[in-house]
Enzyme design. Structure first.
Site, PDB file in Angstrom:
ATOM      1  N   GLN A  37     -13.110   7.418  10.884  1.00 20.13           N
ATOM      2  CA  GLN A  37     -12.452   6.197  11.342  1.00 20.13           C
ATOM      3  C   GLN A  37     -13.123   5.634  12.597  1.00 20.13           C
ATOM      4  O   GLN A  37     -13.126   4.416  12.808  1.00 20.13           O
ATOM      5  CB  GLN A  37     -10.975   6.467  11.628  1.00 20.13           C
TER       6      GLN A  37
ATOM      7  N   GLY B  88      -5.606   5.674  17.137  1.00 18.37           N
ATOM      8  CA  GLY B  88      -5.313   6.923  16.461  1.00 18.37           C
ATOM      9  C   GLY B  88      -3.858   7.349  16.461  1.00 18.37           C
ATOM     10  O   GLY B  88      -3.420   8.075  15.581  1.00 18.37           O
ATOM     11  N   ALA B  89      -3.078   6.912  17.441  1.00 17.45           N
ATOM     12  CA  ALA B  89      -1.721   7.437  17.627  1.00 17.45           C
ATOM     13  C   ALA B  89      -0.692   6.595  16.880  1.00 17.45           C
ATOM     14  O   ALA B  89       0.027   5.799  17.475  1.00 17.45           O
ATOM     15  CB  ALA B  89      -1.378   7.498  19.115  1.00 17.45           C
TER      16      ALA B  89
ATOM     17  N   ARG C 293     -10.542  -1.992   7.328  1.00 18.68           N
ATOM     18  CA  ARG C 293      -9.623  -2.976   7.914  1.00 18.68           C
ATOM     19  C   ARG C 293      -9.027  -2.473   9.225  1.00 18.68           C
ATOM     20  O   ARG C 293      -8.722  -3.251  10.118  1.00 18.68           O
ATOM     21  CB  ARG C 293      -8.573  -3.416   6.917  1.00 18.68           C
TER      22      ARG C 293
ATOM     23  N   SER D 258      -3.126  -0.069  17.919  1.00 17.16           N
ATOM     24  CA  SER D 258      -3.221  -0.359  16.491  1.00 17.16           C
ATOM     25  C   SER D 258      -2.411   0.662  15.693  1.00 17.16           C
ATOM     26  O   SER D 258      -2.641   1.866  15.804  1.00 17.16           O
ATOM     27  CB  SER D 258      -4.687  -0.317  16.047  1.00 17.16           C
TER      28      SER D 258
ATOM     29  N   LYS E   6       0.864  -1.175   0.000  1.00 19.99           N
ATOM     30  CA  LYS E   6       0.000   0.000   0.000  1.00 19.99           C
ATOM     31  C   LYS E   6       0.901   1.225   0.000  1.00 19.99           C
ATOM     32  O   LYS E   6       1.867   1.287   0.772  1.00 19.99           O
ATOM     33  CB  LYS E   6      -0.941   0.051   1.205  1.00 19.99           C
TER      34      LYS E   6
END
Length: 322
Positions: A132, A216-217, A104, A290, A67
């Protein structure tokens, strides 16, 4: 022959149910050696832009790929996924992948919730109300019997809109609230999906047994959780430890201060593969950090490609056209 799929065509076949399945497959493949995923690369440009590049190989799913996305100040970000066959090396598909990445990313938190949250989890607190955050909540609702949620963000109109839209979409009661503390009080699952560089979740707000998805981080200068939230977490899991050491501000700062050790951070692949427990007791606070992996994109992308072929979607690009 290569298939080109637009965002609209990807969205005709992509569902959260599909993404939950393919992202779980990705971590299972990482666990048993059926996939490899090096950390993301970022090239800084003189004008403040970035070129971001992520790649992975998943022979267990018959696909390898990448990607790539450029960030040019003042312009929208466009995401593209390229899929190659591990059997022939052929370029199978080129996908516009903005929505695929959003889904995803939510699915990764859904998989973490499946393995780490208490099975009777029924309430969610969402800090952040952007696009998101929607797929984060949708994924959690796909793996646990969620009955209600709260949402907080700094913009009252956006959190009101999020609550209305997602209540209709998911069929659960969602309430906008006025503070992060009120949002997460006594809930079973907490989601943070913001672009802040200052913590929005304080550890003192958390109840025993809470599972946290911090999504988010993904930059070393960003932090969504304060040190106490990380320190109180009995189980700390990330999608990739080496990438987290480069990008996860939530963990980098506590590790530098000595309040946690990198040795106690485990990969979600270990949890999905059964070599490490997602929680040890119902009273544990558990944390999933994540960052986003290319292997999630390619395992989801190859399934989208296969379904698109079956349905006759996309534009076929032949060698003479390239």
């Amino acid at each position: 022959m290569t298939l080109y799929l637009t965002e609209a065509e990807v969205n005709e076949v992509l569902t959260m149910e599909l993404a939950l399945e393919t992202v779980e497959q990705a971590f299972s493949l990482l666990s048993d050696g059926g996939a490899t995923n090096p950390p993301r690369s970022r090239i800084r440009l003189p004008d403040g832009g970035l070129f971001n590049f992520m790649c992975a190989a998943a022979p267990g799913a018959g696909v390898m790929g990448l990607k790539a996305y450029g960030v040019a100040p003042g312009n929208p970000v466009k995401f593209y996924v390229q899929l190659f066959s591990t059997e022939t090396g052929e370029l199978l598909a080129l996908l516009e992948a903005g929505d695929l990445g959003q889904v995803r990313t939510g699915a990764a938190s859904g998989v973490a919730t499946k393995y780490m949250a208490r099975e009777d989890s029924a309430t969610v607190g969402v800090i952040g109300s952007g696009y998101q955050a929607r797929t984060q909540l949708e994924a959690v609702c796909g793996v646990r019997p969620i009955k209600s949620a709260r949402v907080f963000s700094r913009n009252p109109e956006r959190r009101e809109r999020f609550a209305t839209r997602m209540s209709e979409r998911l069929g659960i009661d969602i309430s906008p609230v006025d503070s992060g503390e009120e949002c997460v009080a006594d809930v079973d699952v907490v989601i943070t999906m913001t672009s802040t560089n200052r913590p929005v979740l304080n550890g003192e707000w958390l109840s025993e047994g809470t599972h946290i998805n911090a999504a988010g981080a993904n930059h070393w200068m960003r932090r969504e959780l304060d040190g106490d939230a990380v320190r109180r977490s009995a189980v700390i899991v990330t999608d990739d430890i080496e990438q987290a050491k480069m990008e996860c501000g939530d963990l980098i700062y506590p590790a530098e201060l000595g309040s946690i050790r990198w040795e106690q951070v485990r990969s979600l692949a270990d949890v999905v593969g059964g070599t490490f427990p997602g929680r040890n007791s119902d009273s544990d606070i558990t944390l999933f950090e994540s960052q986003g992996l290319a292997v999630q994109d390619i395992t989801t992308g190859i399934r989208v490609y296969q379904l698109a072929l079956e349905r006759g979607l996309g534009t076929k690009i032949h060698a003479q056209d390239r």
